[in-house]
Write an enzyme that holds these catalytic residues in place. Structure first.
Site, PDB file in Angstrom:
ATOM      1  N   GLU A  38      24.656  34.918  44.745  1.00  0.00           N
ATOM      2  CA  GLU A  38      23.706  33.834  44.932  1.00  0.00           C
ATOM      3  C   GLU A  38      23.920  33.364  46.369  1.00  0.00           C
ATOM      4  O   GLU A  38      25.061  33.113  46.771  1.00  0.00           O
ATOM      5  CB  GLU A  38      23.984  32.667  43.980  1.00  0.00           C
ATOM      6  CG  GLU A  38      22.957  31.544  44.193  1.00  0.00           C
ATOM      7  CD  GLU A  38      23.265  30.245  43.456  1.00  0.00           C
ATOM      8  OE1 GLU A  38      24.385  30.103  42.943  1.00  0.00           O
ATOM      9  OE2 GLU A  38      22.378  29.375  43.421  1.00  0.00           O
ATOM     10  N   ARG A 264      37.992  37.844  37.044  1.00  0.00           N
ATOM     11  CA  ARG A 264      37.816  37.546  38.457  1.00  0.00           C
ATOM     12  C   ARG A 264      39.170  37.476  39.138  1.00  0.00           C
ATOM     13  O   ARG A 264      40.210  37.312  38.494  1.00  0.00           O
ATOM     14  CB  ARG A 264      37.083  36.217  38.616  1.00  0.00           C
ATOM     15  CG  ARG A 264      37.923  35.011  38.193  1.00  0.00           C
ATOM     16  CD  ARG A 264      37.119  33.715  38.248  1.00  0.00           C
ATOM     17  NE  ARG A 264      36.325  33.633  39.436  1.00  0.00           N
ATOM     18  CZ  ARG A 264      35.053  33.204  39.470  1.00  0.00           C
ATOM     19  NH1 ARG A 264      34.473  32.817  38.348  1.00  0.00           N
ATOM     20  NH2 ARG A 264      34.387  33.140  40.578  1.00  0.00           N
ATOM     21  N   LYS A 274      33.659  28.574  45.297  1.00  0.00           N
ATOM     22  CA  LYS A 274      32.650  28.258  46.310  1.00  0.00           C
ATOM     23  C   LYS A 274      32.559  26.752  46.532  1.00  0.00           C
ATOM     24  O   LYS A 274      32.356  26.292  47.645  1.00  0.00           O
ATOM     25  CB  LYS A 274      31.283  28.783  45.861  1.00  0.00           C
ATOM     26  CG  LYS A 274      31.060  30.255  46.115  1.00  0.00           C
ATOM     27  CD  LYS A 274      29.584  30.574  45.857  1.00  0.00           C
ATOM     28  CE  LYS A 274      29.270  32.038  46.108  1.00  0.00           C
ATOM     29  NZ  LYS A 274      27.833  32.304  45.857  1.00  0.00           N
TER      30      LYS A 274
END
Length: 563
Positions: A38, A264, A274
RNA sequence: UGGGGCGUAGCCAAGCGGCAAGGCAGGGGACUUUGGCUCCUCGAUCCGUAGGUUCGAAUCCUACCGCCCCAGCCA
């Protein structure tokens, strides 16, 4: 050893096993993966794991990997991020060829499918407010209840949805929802939102739309449009997989992709979120997204970490489904491993101490031949000037050395690398008692650094001719967070920031040869570490970033002595 | 207390019924014109725990324990 032997062909993990089986058993003819960022921030080392997985699988199994921007939320997304992400993926060493896509490319198709679902009685426009929707959703242990708008006719839903698109309603006034099961144990099945009204300018589609599809409705459908075979994502999307499959099963999509989840990456002494990275930048804790301390790919690059090292690291840590935290030392190992092979060696003195060779002619200069990289003979040699007045590292001298200190001390002889053996005869101090100069003598018979009598000093030091050295600024970097697990044990995350993560040294000296090193070039300052030329560097005002120190067993010994 | 996952050395991670790979970190040693590199060498009688099945299990079954994710009109 590790990475050398980890050739692509023998690398294996559960995802690759699945792909191999699907290929072998004919479920797919060709593997197609995708990396779907994104564009709401910069890519970090955690994304690198995903990029290496997706592009790596495509390459190993002769398939392809698409780069697709998941740009369904214009409020958070920016063109700056799109550009940066493409640059970062390329830098990492991967190529998507013609296959660059945007979820926003599919907005029209997605809209048609939403209309289709409405026609099937499987989607409806809900007038409930966001708060009401939350209340109606129930909790983890209690089922939700159905919205009063759930039973609207297809005609009414269609009319309302068209008017949502045409901009007739304000943000938040209505949403389109899938009609599934408000009592499901899986909360994603409790009539998930498919479209929301957002009067926001999109970086790609501008103001063409004021309704935007949600992740759940856009992602799998984009995969299906592109013919993705293996949609690989992280563990937190496991609960979404049934929904992913539901949309695929209930829509006339052109292909049937499947979702697989892996754990992850988490790294000690850093944060891969983020949200947090954005705060570090916006609140000025670091110089920017490309600050050498940031775990972003752009930061890591500025720091001097080579892409190959990142790829090796990804191969080293593997891919699995168990939550884990990788020690940052593994990353550092992978980086040193590459840099040791490739970085040219240079002399630099970070904390200079004057050395005068009393028996060396005042007006003489010799050009010493110095090896550029002992790991790579083809890198050749260079000339380094030697003269009567030199600089050595202050830390390489001790007036009253402990037992295990091998370097220079009064009365002791050491080797100056590729030059001569010198012996310290006198220590000169200033009024405050600080050592400001060493008076030494050299042995002319040891030219090049070897003695005819095979005598071997216990230490070899790097040095610089005072008359020839060039000034430089050197920025030392250390872990961004002092704690291996920032914010753990109830501590405030930002309280764990390492106050010494950056140390700027302005009185350093380097070899004149470094004057023409290009931005980004990484070298090894002998005995100190790997350093690269910072983008702020200019001829006459050199700036180096310390990528990593060399492993330093003396530092460990010293630490033991002092405690 | 609902749903979905995961538990193999300090860390990452192979293993898929035949009796514990590899890497990082750490210790010891060799070599060394970088206290770097390289090379040797040391580590789980045991695979969250407890039972069970089996000639035989980390691998199968059962129960329990622990940890992670989910209640955005974020992705």
């Amino acid at each position: 050893m590790d990475t050398q032997n980890t050739s692509a062909s023998e690398k294996s993990d559960f995802v690759r096993d699945i792909v191999a089986a699907d290929l072998r058993e004919g479920r797919i003819g060709e593997v197609v993966t995708r990396f779907p960022p994104e564009p709401n921030g910069y890519l970090h080392i955690g994304h690198a794991k995903s990029i290496c997985l997706n592009f790596g699988i495509a390459a190993e199994f002769s398939g392809r990997c698409h780069l697709r921007f998941d740009d369904t939320n214009p409020i958070k997304e920016e063109q700056e991020y799109i550009d940066a992400i493409m640059a970062d993926v390329r830098w990492l060493g991967f190529d998507w060829g013609e296959h660059l896509y945007y979820a926003s490319d599919y907005f029209e198709q997605l809209y048609e499918w939403a209309v289709y679902l409405i026609g099937e009685g499987k989607a409806y426009v809900d007038d409930l407010s966001a708060d009401e929707i939350r209340e109606y959703r129930g909790t983890l242990t209690e089922p939700g209840k159905e919205s009063p708008w759930r039973t609207r006719s297809a005609e009414e839903n269609l009319d309302l949805f068209e008017r949502m698109r045409s901009g007739e309603f304000p943000d938040g006034s209505r949403v389109l929802r899938a009609k599934i099961d408000m009592a499901s144990g899986n909360i994603n099945f409790r009539d998930p939102v498919m479209y929301r009204i957002l009067h926001s300018t999109h970086p790609r589609t501008g103001d063409a739309w004021c309704i935007y599809p949600s992740y759940d409705f856009a992602h799998g459908e984009s995969d299906a449009i592109e013919g993705i075979t293996h949609s690989i994502c992280t563990l937190e999307f496991q609960d979404h997989r049934p929904l992913y499959d539901w949309f695929i099963a209930n829509l006339p999509v052109p292909s049937t992709p499947h979702q697989y989840e892996f754990a992850r990456l988490n790294l000690t002494h850093t944060v891969l979120s983020k949200r947090v990275l954005l705060r570090l930048v916006k609140e000025g804790y670091v110089r920017g997204w490309d600050d050498p301390r940031m775990p972003t790919l752009t930061g890591i690059r500025r720091r001097g970490f080579p892409a190959e090292g990142i790829r090796d690291f990804a191969a080293m840590i593997g891919v699995a489904r168990a939550d884990s935290v990788v020690e940052i030392e593994m990353l550092e190992h992978a980086v040193r491993n590459v840099l040791n092979r490739t970085a040219l060696r240079r002399f630099a003195v970070l904390d200079p101490l004057k050395v005068v060779i009393e028996n060396y002619p005042d007006d003489q200069t010799e050009e010493m031949d110095v090896i550029n990289n002992p790991e790579d003979p083809s890198a050749g040699t260079r000339k380094v000037p030697f003269s009567r007045e030199l600089w050595i590292e202050r830390g390489d001298f001790m007036e009253d050395p402990p037992k295990k200190f091998f370097r220079l001390a009064p009365g002791r002889e050491v080797r100056l690398r590729s030059a001569y053996f010198i012996t310290c005869n006198e220590v000169v101090k200033d009024a405050k008692g600080r050592v400001i100069e060493l008076r030494c003598t050299y042995d002319p018979a040891t030219r090049g650094g070897a003695a005819p009598d095979e005598r071997k000093p216990k230490a070899t030091l790097h040095w610089l001719s005072a008359a020839h050295a060039v000034p430089a600024e050197v920025r030392l970097y250390d872990h961004l967070f002092a704690s291996p697990f920032p914010g753990s044990d109830g501590r405030e995350l930002f309280d764990d920031l390492n106050p010494d993560s950056e140390t700027v040294l302005r009185d350093c000296l380097v070899e004149a040869a470094l004057g023409d090193a290009g931005i980004g070039e990484t070298v090894q300052f002998e005995r100190l570490g790997y350093f690269c030329v910072d983008p702020e560097s200019a001829s006459g005002a050199l700036v180096f970033n310390r990528t990593l120190t060399l492993k330093d067993s003396w530092a460990k010994i010293r630490a033991q002595i002092t405690t």
